[in-house]
Each structure stands twice: as structure tokens, then as C-alpha cells.
Design a protein around this motif. Structure first.
Motif, PDB file in Angstrom:
ATOM      1  N   ILE A 244      29.320  42.508  27.559  1.00 44.30           N
ATOM      2  CA  ILE A 244      29.769  41.440  28.453  1.00 44.30           C
ATOM      3  C   ILE A 244      29.760  40.108  27.708  1.00 44.30           C
ATOM      4  O   ILE A 244      30.723  39.333  27.770  1.00 44.30           O
ATOM      5  N   PHE A 245      28.681  39.862  26.985  1.00 47.37           N
ATOM      6  CA  PHE A 245      28.568  38.614  26.218  1.00 47.37           C
ATOM      7  C   PHE A 245      29.645  38.541  25.140  1.00 47.37           C
ATOM      8  O   PHE A 245      30.298  37.508  24.961  1.00 47.37           O
ATOM      9  N   LEU A 246      29.860  39.643  24.427  1.00 39.94           N
ATOM     10  CA  LEU A 246      30.865  39.663  23.351  1.00 39.94           C
ATOM     11  C   LEU A 246      32.267  39.441  23.908  1.00 39.94           C
ATOM     12  O   LEU A 246      33.070  38.698  23.318  1.00 39.94           O
ATOM     13  N   THR A 247      32.559  40.067  25.044  1.00 42.79           N
ATOM     14  CA  THR A 247      33.880  39.905  25.653  1.00 42.79           C
ATOM     15  C   THR A 247      34.122  38.452  26.042  1.00 42.79           C
ATOM     16  O   THR A 247      35.191  37.893  25.760  1.00 42.79           O
ATOM     17  N   ALA A 248      33.141  37.826  26.693  1.00 51.04           N
ATOM     18  CA  ALA A 248      33.283  36.417  27.075  1.00 51.04           C
ATOM     19  C   ALA A 248      33.436  35.536  25.839  1.00 51.04           C
ATOM     20  O   ALA A 248      34.245  34.591  25.830  1.00 51.04           O
ATOM     21  N   LEU A 249      32.683  35.838  24.787  1.00 50.70           N
ATOM     22  CA  LEU A 249      32.761  35.050  23.560  1.00 50.70           C
ATOM     23  C   LEU A 249      34.138  35.147  22.926  1.00 50.70           C
ATOM     24  O   LEU A 249      34.739  34.136  22.540  1.00 50.70           O
ATOM     25  N   VAL A 250      34.667  36.369  22.836  1.00 51.47           N
ATOM     26  CA  VAL A 250      35.981  36.565  22.217  1.00 51.47           C
ATOM     27  C   VAL A 250      37.068  35.898  23.052  1.00 51.47           C
ATOM     28  O   VAL A 250      37.979  35.245  22.510  1.00 51.47           O
ATOM     29  N   LEU A 251      36.988  36.038  24.383  1.00 48.66           N
ATOM     30  CA  LEU A 251      37.997  35.441  25.249  1.00 48.66           C
ATOM     31  C   LEU A 251      37.998  33.924  25.169  1.00 48.66           C
ATOM     32  O   LEU A 251      39.015  33.277  25.430  1.00 48.66           O
ATOM     33  N   ASN A 252      36.868  33.334  24.801  1.00 50.31           N
ATOM     34  CA  ASN A 252      36.772  31.876  24.735  1.00 50.31           C
ATOM     35  C   ASN A 252      36.828  31.325  23.311  1.00 50.31           C
ATOM     36  O   ASN A 252      36.616  30.120  23.109  1.00 50.31           O
ATOM     37  N   LEU A 253      37.112  32.189  22.343  1.00 51.91           N
ATOM     38  CA  LEU A 253      37.173  31.716  20.956  1.00 51.91           C
ATOM     39  C   LEU A 253      38.207  30.616  20.764  1.00 51.91           C
ATOM     40  O   LEU A 253      38.050  29.755  19.900  1.00 51.91           O
ATOM     41  N   ARG A 254      39.266  30.646  21.564  1.00 49.33           N
ATOM     42  CA  ARG A 254      40.318  29.635  21.404  1.00 49.33           C
ATOM     43  C   ARG A 254      39.777  28.224  21.602  1.00 49.33           C
ATOM     44  O   ARG A 254      40.320  27.265  21.039  1.00 49.33           O
ATOM     45  N   PHE A 255      38.701  28.083  22.371  1.00 54.26           N
ATOM     46  CA  PHE A 255      38.168  26.753  22.615  1.00 54.26           C
ATOM     47  C   PHE A 255      37.495  26.167  21.378  1.00 54.26           C
ATOM     48  O   PHE A 255      37.348  24.947  21.276  1.00 54.26           O
ATOM     49  N   VAL A 256      37.074  27.016  20.461  1.00 52.62           N
ATOM     50  CA  VAL A 256      36.562  26.508  19.185  1.00 52.62           C
ATOM     51  C   VAL A 256      37.693  25.804  18.431  1.00 52.62           C
ATOM     52  O   VAL A 256      37.514  24.711  17.878  1.00 52.62           O
ATOM     53  N   ILE A 257      38.873  26.433  18.443  1.00 55.60           N
ATOM     54  CA  ILE A 257      40.041  25.831  17.788  1.00 55.60           C
ATOM     55  C   ILE A 257      40.460  24.562  18.530  1.00 55.60           C
ATOM     56  O   ILE A 257      40.763  23.538  17.908  1.00 55.60           O
ATOM     57  N   PHE A 258      40.506  24.639  19.858  1.00 58.25           N
ATOM     58  CA  PHE A 258      40.890  23.470  20.651  1.00 58.25           C
ATOM     59  C   PHE A 258      39.942  22.300  20.367  1.00 58.25           C
ATOM     60  O   PHE A 258      40.379  21.159  20.177  1.00 58.25           O
ATOM     61  N   SER A 259      38.638  22.588  20.355  1.00 56.95           N
ATOM     62  CA  SER A 259      37.648  21.528  20.149  1.00 56.95           C
ATOM     63  C   SER A 259      37.777  20.904  18.766  1.00 56.95           C
ATOM     64  O   SER A 259      37.670  19.680  18.609  1.00 56.95           O
ATOM     65  N   ALA A 260      38.001  21.759  17.772  1.00 57.84           N
ATOM     66  CA  ALA A 260      38.167  21.231  16.409  1.00 57.84           C
ATOM     67  C   ALA A 260      39.387  20.327  16.321  1.00 57.84           C
ATOM     68  O   ALA A 260      39.372  19.293  15.637  1.00 57.84           O
ATOM     69  N   ALA A 261      40.469  20.702  17.029  1.00 61.49           N
ATOM     70  CA  ALA A 261      41.694  19.897  17.000  1.00 61.49           C
ATOM     71  C   ALA A 261      41.501  18.555  17.700  1.00 61.49           C
ATOM     72  O   ALA A 261      42.084  17.544  17.293  1.00 61.49           O
ATOM     73  N   LEU A 262      40.685  18.537  18.758  1.00 63.69           N
ATOM     74  CA  LEU A 262      40.496  17.310  19.536  1.00 63.69           C
ATOM     75  C   LEU A 262      39.325  16.460  19.043  1.00 63.69           C
ATOM     76  O   LEU A 262      39.163  15.325  19.498  1.00 63.69           O
ATOM     77  N   ALA A 263      38.499  17.000  18.159  1.00 64.57           N
ATOM     78  CA  ALA A 263      37.295  16.295  17.725  1.00 64.57           C
ATOM     79  C   ALA A 263      37.555  14.868  17.235  1.00 64.57           C
ATOM     80  O   ALA A 263      36.810  13.945  17.583  1.00 64.57           O
ATOM     81  N   PRO A 264      38.619  14.624  16.436  1.00 65.65           N
ATOM     82  CA  PRO A 264      38.841  13.245  15.979  1.00 65.65           C
ATOM     83  C   PRO A 264      39.054  12.249  17.120  1.00 65.65           C
ATOM     84  O   PRO A 264      38.727  11.066  16.984  1.00 65.65           O
ATOM     85  N   ALA A 265      39.593  12.712  18.246  1.00 63.04           N
ATOM     86  CA  ALA A 265      39.835  11.817  19.376  1.00 63.04           C
ATOM     87  C   ALA A 265      38.537  11.366  20.040  1.00 63.04           C
ATOM     88  O   ALA A 265      38.523  10.371  20.764  1.00 63.04           O
ATOM     89  N   PHE A 266      37.437  12.080  19.785  1.00 63.19           N
ATOM     90  CA  PHE A 266      36.156  11.740  20.390  1.00 63.19           C
ATOM     91  C   PHE A 266      35.167  11.194  19.363  1.00 63.19           C
ATOM     92  O   PHE A 266      33.982  11.074  19.651  1.00 63.19           O
ATOM     93  N   HIS A 267      35.674  10.868  18.188  1.00 59.67           N
ATOM     94  CA  HIS A 267      34.798  10.312  17.154  1.00 59.67           C
ATOM     95  C   HIS A 267      34.200   8.983  17.626  1.00 59.67           C
ATOM     96  O   HIS A 267      34.909   8.104  18.113  1.00 59.67           O
TER      97      HIS A 267
END
Length: 234
Positions: A73-96
Motif C-alpha cells: 500500500i505504501f509503495l503504491t501510494a509512493l509510486v503514484l505520487n512520484l510525479r510531485f517530486v518532479i513538480f516540486s523540483a520544477a517549482l522550487a525556484p519560484a519559492f526561493h
């Protein structure tokens, strides 16, 4: 409240409102699904507040209902939400330069729709207050709309007619949010390979076909990006 914050908030709401319509059926389906596996209204809303990720919720509910091991269950939720790691990295400069608590709240509120409509504008804008207004106001609106509509699904699980086909409406809503992200070839490759992989491997036990499809999509997208980079370097 600075005028640039208000300008950003107005523009963010104007951009987010059309896409937020898709949250309504998606949230209602999530609420109904949580009740259908036996969660009480309190448990369902508690999970909704804690997770706040419709895809992960819908993806893990069948596993919870079938008594799957916690690690899966934990692995499935983690994999399904992996895209947010990419999203966060892309938006990080806007929150510097923003405070840690502000960035923490922003990460909790991040959803696909906000990234799809706002990522480019947030990265290009120079005014920090405008960026904050553009992001936080529609994000809070989306969070409130999601919670209210999930509550409608939770409380109306036994009343809402099944022939409304809310599941189909949810699929359409997800497609509408995905299309603006498909701007480059690697993203198209990732989406096609991941989708086909999940469909072809759907018979795997414990719904592992979904995880396998996601892994295939990520791998295909990465290889496509590397191939384009090598071609450009020649």
C-alpha cells in the motif's frame, strides 16, 4: 496585502477556475470509493485530509479493501505520487527565499492542475508577492473545493445514482489536466508507454500492473530525453 499579491491571486483564480470543474466528480468518486470499502465517514475524511491526493487514494483503496500488506500500500501510494517530486523540483525556484512553513504548506497544497496551468508563469515571474498570490489563493480554493466534494461523496455514497457514471467523468478530468503537460516528445513517450504498459499488465496480482506501467513510462521518458539530448549534441 500588497497589490501585486492581489493581482497574482486574481490571475491564478482566472486560470485555475476552468480546470477546477474537473475536481468535482473526481472528489465525489473518491468519497464514494472510500465509503464503499467500509471506511466510516470520520475515517474517510481523516484519510482525505491526511493524504490529499486523489490518485493515490483511489489507487490504494482496492489494496486496503483486499487486505494487502502495508508495504505494498505504501509503495503504491509512493509510486503514484512520484510525479510531485518532479513538480516540486520544477517549482522550487519560484519559492526561493520563502519561509520553511510557507514552503511546507505549499507542498501539501500542490496538485496536478495547479502545476499544469501555473508552472511556466511561476518560473517566469520576477515578483515574489505576485508568485505567492498566484499560487496560494487558487491552491486554497482547490483544497476547499476538494474537501467539500469528497464530503458530498462520503455522505451521499448510498444516495448518488450509479448511472451518473462519475468514474468516466473523473477519467475525462484527468485527461484534461494531463494534456497541457504533454509539450515535448519525452513526455508523450512516457504517457503512451506508461498507459499501454498499465493496460497490458493489468492482470498482474495485487494491481502491480499499475506500478509496472508507471515504471515503464518513467524509463521510456528518460530514454527518449537522453536520445534527444544526444541528437542535439551532434
Amino acid at each position: 496585502m500588497e497589490s501585486s499579491f492581489r493581482r497574482g491571486a486574481r490571475e491564478g483564480m482566472r486560470d485555475f477556475l476552468p480546470i477546477s470543474v474537473g475536481l468535482v466528480p473526481w472528489a465525489m468518486v473518491t468519497g464514494i470509493a472510500m465509503r464503499s470499502i467500509g471506511l466510516s465517514p470520520l475515517e474517510a475524511m481523516g484519510m482525505n485530509l491526511l493524504v490529499y491526493a486523489g490518485t493515490a487514494q483511489l489507487g490504494t483503496l482496492p489494496l486496503i479493501a483486499s487486505g494487502a500488506p502495508l508495504w505494498l500500500i505504501f509503495l503504491t501510494a509512493l509510486v503514484l505520487n512520484l510525479r510531485f517530486v518532479i513538480f516540486s523540483a520544477a517549482l522550487a525556484p519560484a519559492f526561493h527565499g520563502h519561509r520553511f512553513m510557507r514552503r511546507l504548506v505549499s507542498s501539501y497544497l500542490l496538485v496536478d492542475g495547479m502545476f499544469a496551468i501555473g508552472a511556466d508563469k511561476l518560473r517566469r515571474a520576477d515578483d515574489a508577492q505576485w508568485r505567492w498570490g498566484y499560487y496560494i489563493v487558487p491552491s486554497l480554493y482547490g483544497w476547499g473545493l476538494w474537501q467539500c466534494c469528497v464530503l458530498v461523496g462520503v455522505l451521499g455514497a448510498g444516495v448518488i445514482p450509479r448511472d451518473w457514471s462519475l468514474e468516466f467523468m473523473t477519467t475525462i478530468a484527468l485527461m484534461v489536466m494531463m494534456i497541457p503537460m504533454l509539450r515535448e516528445r519525452p513526455m508523450w513517450v512516457a504517457a503512451l508507454v506508461g498507459g499501454l504498459g498499465a493496460v497490458l499488465l493489468r492482470e498482474l496480482p495485487l494491481r502491480l500492473g499499475l506500478i509496472a506501467g508507471i515504471a515503464l513510462g518513467i524509463g521510456a521518458g528518460f530514454m527518449a530525453e537522453r536520445a534527444l539530448a544526444r541528437r542535439a549534441a551532434r
